[in-house]
Design a protein around this motif. Structure first.
Motif, PDB file in Angstrom:
ATOM      1  N   GLU A   1      51.135  62.005  40.406  1.00 52.11           N
ATOM      2  CA  GLU A   1      50.161  62.926  40.980  1.00 52.11           C
ATOM      3  C   GLU A   1      48.986  63.148  40.035  1.00 52.11           C
ATOM      4  N   PHE A   2      47.815  63.342  40.638  1.00 49.23           N
ATOM      5  CA  PHE A   2      46.669  63.815  39.884  1.00 49.23           C
ATOM      6  C   PHE A   2      46.695  65.338  39.881  1.00 49.23           C
ATOM      7  N   SER A   3      46.250  65.934  38.801  1.00 50.12           N
ATOM      8  CA  SER A   3      46.221  67.390  38.716  1.00 50.12           C
ATOM      9  C   SER A   3      45.229  67.964  39.713  1.00 50.12           C
ATOM     10  N   ILE A   4      45.601  69.078  40.360  1.00 52.67           N
ATOM     11  CA  ILE A   4      44.672  69.756  41.264  1.00 52.67           C
ATOM     12  C   ILE A   4      44.143  71.049  40.632  1.00 52.67           C
ATOM     13  N   THR A   5      44.359  71.208  39.337  1.00 47.71           N
ATOM     14  CA  THR A   5      43.779  72.346  38.627  1.00 47.71           C
ATOM     15  C   THR A   5      42.315  72.044  38.310  1.00 47.71           C
ATOM     16  N   PRO A   6      41.376  72.862  38.769  1.00 43.21           N
ATOM     17  CA  PRO A   6      39.953  72.594  38.502  1.00 43.21           C
ATOM     18  C   PRO A   6      39.673  72.419  37.011  1.00 43.21           C
ATOM     19  N   ARG A   7      38.853  71.459  36.717  1.00 44.38           N
ATOM     20  CA  ARG A   7      38.575  71.105  35.328  1.00 44.38           C
ATOM     21  C   ARG A   7      37.069  70.964  35.144  1.00 44.38           C
ATOM     22  N   ILE A   8      36.562  71.481  34.037  1.00 52.36           N
ATOM     23  CA  ILE A   8      35.146  71.327  33.715  1.00 52.36           C
ATOM     24  C   ILE A   8      34.914  69.890  33.263  1.00 52.36           C
ATOM     25  N   VAL A   9      33.948  69.238  33.902  1.00 52.52           N
ATOM     26  CA  VAL A   9      33.611  67.852  33.555  1.00 52.52           C
ATOM     27  C   VAL A   9      32.109  67.771  33.340  1.00 52.52           C
ATOM     28  N   PRO A  10      31.634  66.759  32.623  1.00 55.35           N
ATOM     29  CA  PRO A  10      30.192  66.623  32.401  1.00 55.35           C
ATOM     30  C   PRO A  10      29.434  66.483  33.724  1.00 55.35           C
ATOM     31  N   ARG A  11      28.279  67.081  33.762  1.00 56.18           N
ATOM     32  CA  ARG A  11      27.414  66.973  34.935  1.00 56.18           C
ATOM     33  C   ARG A  11      26.849  65.550  35.014  1.00 56.18           C
ATOM     34  N   VAL A  12      26.787  65.013  36.209  1.00 59.30           N
ATOM     35  CA  VAL A  12      26.271  63.658  36.446  1.00 59.30           C
ATOM     36  C   VAL A  12      25.224  63.732  37.548  1.00 59.30           C
ATOM     37  N   GLU A  13      24.085  63.104  37.319  1.00 54.12           N
ATOM     38  CA  GLU A  13      23.027  63.074  38.342  1.00 54.12           C
ATOM     39  C   GLU A  13      22.300  61.738  38.221  1.00 54.12           C
ATOM     40  N   THR A  14      22.682  60.770  39.070  1.00 55.31           N
ATOM     41  CA  THR A  14      22.011  59.469  39.100  1.00 55.31           C
ATOM     42  C   THR A  14      21.708  59.142  40.563  1.00 55.31           C
ATOM     43  N   LYS A  15      21.116  57.992  40.763  1.00 55.38           N
ATOM     44  CA  LYS A  15      20.800  57.559  42.122  1.00 55.38           C
ATOM     45  C   LYS A  15      22.050  57.416  42.979  1.00 55.38           C
ATOM     46  N   HIS A  16      23.158  57.069  42.359  1.00 57.55           N
ATOM     47  CA  HIS A  16      24.350  56.736  43.118  1.00 57.55           C
ATOM     48  C   HIS A  16      25.510  57.705  42.926  1.00 57.55           C
ATOM     49  N   ARG A  17      25.361  58.682  42.034  1.00 54.22           N
ATOM     50  CA  ARG A  17      26.461  59.620  41.770  1.00 54.22           C
ATOM     51  C   ARG A  17      25.904  61.018  41.512  1.00 54.22           C
ATOM     52  N   ARG A  18      26.664  62.024  41.909  1.00 54.20           N
ATOM     53  CA  ARG A  18      26.292  63.406  41.591  1.00 54.20           C
ATOM     54  C   ARG A  18      27.572  64.226  41.417  1.00 54.20           C
ATOM     55  N   ILE A  19      27.770  64.750  40.230  1.00 56.19           N
ATOM     56  CA  ILE A  19      28.896  65.649  39.961  1.00 56.19           C
ATOM     57  C   ILE A  19      28.312  66.931  39.376  1.00 56.19           C
ATOM     58  N   ILE A  20      28.418  68.026  40.131  1.00 55.27           N
ATOM     59  CA  ILE A  20      27.764  69.278  39.717  1.00 55.27           C
ATOM     60  C   ILE A  20      28.719  70.456  39.674  1.00 55.27           C
ATOM     61  N   SER A  21      30.026  70.193  39.768  1.00 61.51           N
ATOM     62  CA  SER A  21      30.985  71.298  39.773  1.00 61.51           C
ATOM     63  C   SER A  21      32.232  70.897  39.002  1.00 61.51           C
ATOM     64  N   GLN A  22      33.133  71.846  38.864  1.00 61.51           N
ATOM     65  CA  GLN A  22      34.457  71.508  38.379  1.00 61.51           C
ATOM     66  C   GLN A  22      35.119  70.560  39.378  1.00 61.51           C
ATOM     67  N   LEU A  23      36.061  69.759  38.877  1.00 62.82           N
ATOM     68  CA  LEU A  23      36.811  68.861  39.756  1.00 62.82           C
ATOM     69  C   LEU A  23      38.308  69.070  39.576  1.00 62.82           C
ATOM     70  N   PRO A  24      39.027  69.228  40.692  1.00 62.49           N
ATOM     71  CA  PRO A  24      38.465  69.410  42.026  1.00 62.49           C
ATOM     72  C   PRO A  24      37.709  70.731  42.115  1.00 62.49           C
ATOM     73  N   HIS A  25      36.820  70.832  43.101  1.00 56.81           N
ATOM     74  CA  HIS A  25      36.077  72.079  43.258  1.00 56.81           C
ATOM     75  C   HIS A  25      37.067  73.206  43.562  1.00 56.81           C
ATOM     76  N   PRO A  26      36.923  74.365  42.907  1.00 64.19           N
ATOM     77  CA  PRO A  26      37.881  75.454  43.120  1.00 64.19           C
ATOM     78  C   PRO A  26      38.089  75.815  44.583  1.00 64.19           C
ATOM     79  N   ASP A  27      37.034  75.714  45.399  1.00 64.43           N
ATOM     80  CA  ASP A  27      37.173  76.087  46.805  1.00 64.43           C
ATOM     81  C   ASP A  27      37.957  75.064  47.622  1.00 64.43           C
ATOM     82  N   SER A  28      38.195  73.890  47.057  1.00 59.46           N
ATOM     83  CA  SER A  28      38.971  72.878  47.778  1.00 59.46           C
ATOM     84  C   SER A  28      40.457  72.952  47.468  1.00 59.46           C
TER      85      SER A  28
END
Length: 479
Positions: A4-31
């Motif tokens: 299993e992958f952990s479902i505890t939200p984790r702070i990860v580096p922000r990513v913003e490129t043409k093909h990727r965008r990560i702007i929250s903890q993963l998984p997002h707490p609301d999910s």
């Protein structure tokens, strides 16, 4: 093998490129509530993928509801060959739904006729009939049935043997798992059919002997003479790799099957429909099988599969005795026809062949830089794999493969969980619509993840090597 992958939200580096965008903890707490609900309501076997609650998927991207975007290198397990939610496929589905025909069992329909006709234009001459089904497992079961029935017709009840390959996979139903060669998945069967056997698959890495003699010697060891064999069922490339057999081996296999009235079945469920840079992966061998099983990428969306084959094999059963409740569902047929036309008219097979060379070069470089933990890599068209091993040993390393996939998930590059007989393979399978620019960005992310994971795993050792490879683009901010 699974983890299993952990479902505890984790702070990860922000990513913003043409093909990727990560702007929250993963998984997002609301999910997390959805993830927890699924863990409560579904069997634990469903917990194996990175904890991303999909909101929508378009072309080569997957999105959640919270502003994150992943570059998809899974194709939803090699399904979305023409891209996620292709407009042509969506419109075909909507038009069919609006027509008022959603289901018609095996009563005739124009939709089924149109798809069967188009499919037969895409296969070599001599393969004359199409039987539409729902899943790859169902197609595999049907092919086994057809091969065995043909064997009985040719040689009586002693000609019922089915030969599969070690480490092979054809599905999760009874016959499909017996034909496959992953022992850990077959313990529940207990009383396996003694006439279904496996031979080593000549991949050149896990099985170093790639001679056809090994096939013959193994059959003899298993107690099967040629007159006892009804069918040989191989994945055209073994999905745990992708691993291809040597061309000469397959050509000798074809000759042996013809000489002994043995039905040759190529399972193209994940390898067909343009994935390898040829429309059918068996084209790489320059041969034609007696039966083809296909599915997954046949519709890039809805559940559909097919068995395509010689008329004399396909026509063995009388009317009404080989059917399926949802065979050729009209909505699935409409989706499949639109998908296949898009693959052909936009030459997505050619795209796979062209930029597959970029993918192969990138994987070769990653493997070369980490040969101590990537024992083997393979690539053909837009399917590739890195086989992860324990440092310096030819032993599968599921945990490290899992860690690489999780790291990529945090960086905005999406894979499905590790595959292979021991869960050791990081499998690469982007939609065939991917551009070279997006492919190169994904390779940079994968390289960065392997660098970081291997550095961290050996941090206790003196003097770990630093990679000189350029980092994938991202911002430094974290949330």
């Amino acid at each position: 093998m699974g983890k299993e992958f952990s479902i505890t939200p984790r702070i990860v580096p922000r990513v913003e490129t043409k093909h990727r965008r990560i702007i929250s903890q993963l998984p997002h707490p609301d999910s997390v509530a959805t993830l927890e609900k699924l863990r409560q309501l579904e069997p634990q076997s469903m917990r194996g993928q990175p904890p991303l609650v999909w909101d929508r998927a378009e072309d080569i991207f997957v999105y959640d509801k919270y502003g994150n975007k992943w570059l998809d290198w899974s194709s939803g397990v090699l399904v979305t060959n023409c891209g996620h939610s292709a407009p042509e496929v969506r419109h075909a589905i909507i038009d069919q739904v609006n027509s008022g025909l959603l289901h018609n069992y095996v009563f005739p329909s124009e939709e089924r006729a149109a798809l069967a006709e188009f499919l037969l234009k895409l296969v070599p001459k001599g393969l004359d009939k199409v039987f539409l089904l729902t899943t790859g497992s169902e197609a595999a079961e049907c092919a086994i049935k057809l091969a065995r029935s043909h064997g009985i017709h040719k040689g009586g009840n002693k000609k019922i043997g089915i030969v599969g390959a070690e480490r092979g996979f054809h599905g999760r139903t009874l016959g499909a798992q017996q034909a496959g060669g992953i022992p850990g998945q077959k313990g529940w069967i207990v009383n396996e059919d003694p006439a279904i056997v496996q031979v080593p698959f000549p991949d050149g890495y896990w099985t170093e002997d790639t001679s056809f003699y090994l096939f013959l010697a193994t059959l003899k060891k298993r107690g099967l003479q040629p007159q006892n064999v009804a069918g040989v069922m191989f994945e055209t490339y073994q999905g745990v790799g992708p691993d291809f057999a040597p061309v000469e081996y397959i050509r000798q296999l074809v000759d042996w099957c013809k000489k002994n009235d043995v039905v040759l079945i190529f399972d193209e469920v994940q390898s067909g429909l343009g994935r390898t840079g040829k429309f059918w992966a068996f084209e790489h061998y320059g041969v034609v099988p007696d039966l083809i099983c296909c599915g997954k990428g046949i519709s890039s969306s809805l559940p559909l599969s097919a068995v395509i084959g010689r008329a004399d094999i396909m026509d063995q059963f009388p009317p009404g005795s080989m059917t399926s409740t949802h065979t050729g569902n009209p909505v699935c047929c409409a989706a499949a026809l639109a998908n296949l036309k898009k693959i052909v008219t936009e030459d997505l097979t050619g795209n796979a062949a062209r930029i597959g060379k970029v993918l192969e070069a990138g994987l070769r470089e990653i493997q070369k830089s980490h040969a101590d933990i990537i024992g083997h890599y393979t690539c053909r068209g837009l399917v590739g794999g890195l086989q992860i091993i324990k440092p310096g040993k030819k032993e599968p390393n599921h945990d490290l493969a899992h860690a690489i996939i999780e790291s990529c998930f945090h960086k905005g590059l999406l894979f499905f969980s590790p595959v292979g007989a021991w869960g050791q393979t990081v499998k690469i399978a982007p939609p065939l619509t991917i551009t070279e620019e997006a492919l190169r960005e994904g390779l940079a992310v994968l390289a960065e993840a392997v660098d970081e994971i291997t550095t961290n795993s050996t941090s206790a050792e003196p003097g770990p090597k630093k990679s000189s490879r350029p980092k994938a683009q991202k911002t430094a901010a974290a949330r």
